[in-house]
Design a protein around this motif. Structure first.
Motif, PDB file in Angstrom:
ATOM      1  N   UNK A   1     -11.504   7.848   9.025  1.00 35.79           N
ATOM      2  CA  UNK A   1     -12.428   7.582   7.925  1.00 35.79           C
ATOM      3  C   UNK A   1     -11.756   6.654   6.933  1.00 35.79           C
ATOM      4  N   UNK A   2     -11.714   7.057   5.667  1.00 38.34           N
ATOM      5  CA  UNK A   2     -11.089   6.243   4.617  1.00 38.34           C
ATOM      6  C   UNK A   2      -9.600   6.547   4.454  1.00 38.34           C
ATOM      7  N   UNK A   3      -9.117   7.592   5.112  1.00 35.16           N
ATOM      8  CA  UNK A   3      -7.741   8.051   4.916  1.00 35.16           C
ATOM      9  C   UNK A   3      -6.785   7.390   5.904  1.00 35.16           C
ATOM     10  N   UNK A   4      -5.696   6.812   5.380  1.00 37.73           N
ATOM     11  CA  UNK A   4      -4.651   6.216   6.206  1.00 37.73           C
ATOM     12  C   UNK A   4      -3.339   6.905   5.856  1.00 37.73           C
ATOM     13  N   UNK A   5      -2.638   7.400   6.868  1.00 34.05           N
ATOM     14  CA  UNK A   5      -1.364   8.088   6.663  1.00 34.05           C
ATOM     15  C   UNK A   5      -0.405   7.702   7.782  1.00 34.05           C
TER      16      UNK A   5
ATOM     17  N   UNK B   1       0.850  -1.194   0.000  1.00 31.95           N
ATOM     18  CA  UNK B   1       0.000   0.000   0.000  1.00 31.95           C
ATOM     19  C   UNK B   1       0.883   1.240   0.000  1.00 31.95           C
ATOM     20  N   UNK B   2       0.541   2.215  -0.835  1.00 31.03           N
ATOM     21  CA  UNK B   2       1.267   3.481  -0.853  1.00 31.03           C
ATOM     22  C   UNK B   2       0.738   4.331   0.298  1.00 31.03           C
ATOM     23  N   UNK B   3       1.621   4.656   1.240  1.00 36.99           N
ATOM     24  CA  UNK B   3       1.238   5.376   2.449  1.00 36.99           C
ATOM     25  C   UNK B   3       1.916   6.738   2.487  1.00 36.99           C
TER      26      UNK B   3
ATOM     27  N   UNK C   1      -4.411  16.739  22.924  1.00 39.30           N
ATOM     28  CA  UNK C   1      -5.023  15.654  22.167  1.00 39.30           C
ATOM     29  C   UNK C   1      -5.248  16.166  20.751  1.00 39.30           C
ATOM     30  N   UNK C   2      -4.595  15.525  19.800  1.00 38.93           N
ATOM     31  CA  UNK C   2      -4.615  15.956  18.411  1.00 38.93           C
ATOM     32  C   UNK C   2      -5.973  15.693  17.774  1.00 38.93           C
ATOM     33  N   UNK C   3      -6.476  16.687  17.049  1.00 37.35           N
ATOM     34  CA  UNK C   3      -7.684  16.520  16.239  1.00 37.35           C
ATOM     35  C   UNK C   3      -7.219  15.939  14.915  1.00 37.35           C
ATOM     36  N   UNK C   4      -7.216  14.631  14.841  1.00 41.60           N
ATOM     37  CA  UNK C   4      -6.665  13.930  13.683  1.00 41.60           C
ATOM     38  C   UNK C   4      -7.397  14.292  12.405  1.00 41.60           C
ATOM     39  N   UNK C   5      -8.699  14.384  12.477  1.00 40.24           N
ATOM     40  CA  UNK C   5      -9.497  14.698  11.287  1.00 40.24           C
ATOM     41  C   UNK C   5      -9.092  16.052  10.704  1.00 40.24           C
ATOM     42  N   UNK C   6      -8.878  17.054  11.558  1.00 42.03           N
ATOM     43  CA  UNK C   6      -8.472  18.386  11.082  1.00 42.03           C
ATOM     44  C   UNK C   6      -7.095  18.335  10.433  1.00 42.03           C
ATOM     45  N   UNK C   7      -6.162  17.616  11.043  1.00 41.70           N
ATOM     46  CA  UNK C   7      -4.801  17.532  10.506  1.00 41.70           C
ATOM     47  C   UNK C   7      -4.775  16.802   9.169  1.00 41.70           C
ATOM     48  N   UNK C   8      -5.576  15.748   9.026  1.00 42.90           N
ATOM     49  CA  UNK C   8      -5.533  14.958   7.803  1.00 42.90           C
ATOM     50  C   UNK C   8      -6.381  15.531   6.681  1.00 42.90           C
ATOM     51  N   UNK C   9      -7.571  16.027   6.972  1.00 36.30           N
ATOM     52  CA  UNK C   9      -8.426  16.562   5.913  1.00 36.30           C
ATOM     53  C   UNK C   9      -7.744  17.717   5.205  1.00 36.30           C
ATOM     54  N   UNK C  10      -7.097  18.567   5.958  1.00 35.53           N
ATOM     55  CA  UNK C  10      -6.400  19.695   5.345  1.00 35.53           C
ATOM     56  C   UNK C  10      -5.255  19.207   4.476  1.00 35.53           C
ATOM     57  N   UNK C  11      -4.571  18.167   4.944  1.00 35.17           N
ATOM     58  CA  UNK C  11      -3.415  17.690   4.178  1.00 35.17           C
ATOM     59  C   UNK C  11      -3.837  17.112   2.842  1.00 35.17           C
ATOM     60  N   UNK C  12      -4.939  16.356   2.811  1.00 40.18           N
ATOM     61  CA  UNK C  12      -5.332  15.744   1.548  1.00 40.18           C
ATOM     62  C   UNK C  12      -5.884  16.781   0.581  1.00 40.18           C
ATOM     63  N   UNK C  13      -6.591  17.780   1.081  1.00 40.82           N
ATOM     64  CA  UNK C  13      -7.128  18.800   0.172  1.00 40.82           C
ATOM     65  C   UNK C  13      -6.004  19.689  -0.345  1.00 40.82           C
ATOM     66  N   UNK C  14      -4.970  19.924   0.469  1.00 40.25           N
ATOM     67  CA  UNK C  14      -3.851  20.738   0.012  1.00 40.25           C
ATOM     68  C   UNK C  14      -2.982  19.971  -0.977  1.00 40.25           C
ATOM     69  N   UNK C  15      -2.905  18.650  -0.824  1.00 41.90           N
ATOM     70  CA  UNK C  15      -2.059  17.848  -1.701  1.00 41.90           C
ATOM     71  C   UNK C  15      -2.710  17.652  -3.064  1.00 41.90           C
ATOM     72  N   UNK C  16      -4.014  17.789  -3.137  1.00 41.02           N
ATOM     73  CA  UNK C  16      -4.744  17.547  -4.405  1.00 41.02           C
ATOM     74  C   UNK C  16      -4.561  18.653  -5.393  1.00 41.02           C
TER      75      UNK C  16
END
Length: 155
Positions: free
Chosen positions: A90-94, A60-62, A140-155
């Motif tokens: 959710x569906x995102x794994x990093x 898997x590409x991570x 306590x890290x808000x994982x959803x906030x950290x990851x959602x921003x990363x995927x939208x910025x990477x797109x």
């Protein structure tokens, strides 16, 4: 019904604590898939500065996110001492590149406090709550906030 209320007041959450620079953070253990030693990531062109690149994890590409850079700190200069925490939201794994994993903690949910509103502090958008463990402040890290921003910025 009063039993349900008393149980919800005394519910606990398990957190995985880790260090990023001199700061201590934690994640809900239910979002953690595994902890791996540092592996060199393959850089991707035009990715945000906090994305170190990708690795092959059992076919898997991570994507690997440098959590220090994501939180507005200096980028991590990784060595064998660093680890990455494979997380799923959710569906995102990093993979989150951190300095060290510290402990697994059981925290009563009523001990978690909302962070103060501070517009100038961009780190707070990634902090879901705060708690004190053995005289140390744990974010306590808000994982959803950290990851959602990363995927939208990477797109």
């Amino acid at each position: 019904m009063s039993n349900q209320l008393s149980n919800s007041k005394t519910s606990e959450i398990e957190l995985l604590s880790f260090r990023v620079g001199e700061q201590e953070f934690a994640l809900d253990i239910m979002s953690v898939r595994e902890i791996r030693g540092w592996t060199r990531a393959t850089p991707l062109p035009h990715s945000p500065p906090f994305v170190r690149g990708v690795i092959n994890l059992r076919g898997t590409v991570l994507p690997i996110i440098d959590l220090a850079a994501r939180l507005g700190q200096h980028s991590t200069d990784p060595s064998e001492r660093n680890v990455f925490i494979v997380v799923q939201s959710g569906e995102e794994t990093v993979g989150l590149l951190v300095d060290a994993v510290s402990d697994i903690l059981s925290i009563k949910t009523e001990e978690l406090q909302s962070p103060p509103e501070m517009a100038a502090d961009t780190n707070n958008i990634f902090v879901e709550s705060l708690t004190i463990v053995e005289d140390r402040m744990l974010r306590v890290l808000d994982l959803r906030a950290a990851l959602l921003s990363s995927s939208s910025e990477a797109a």
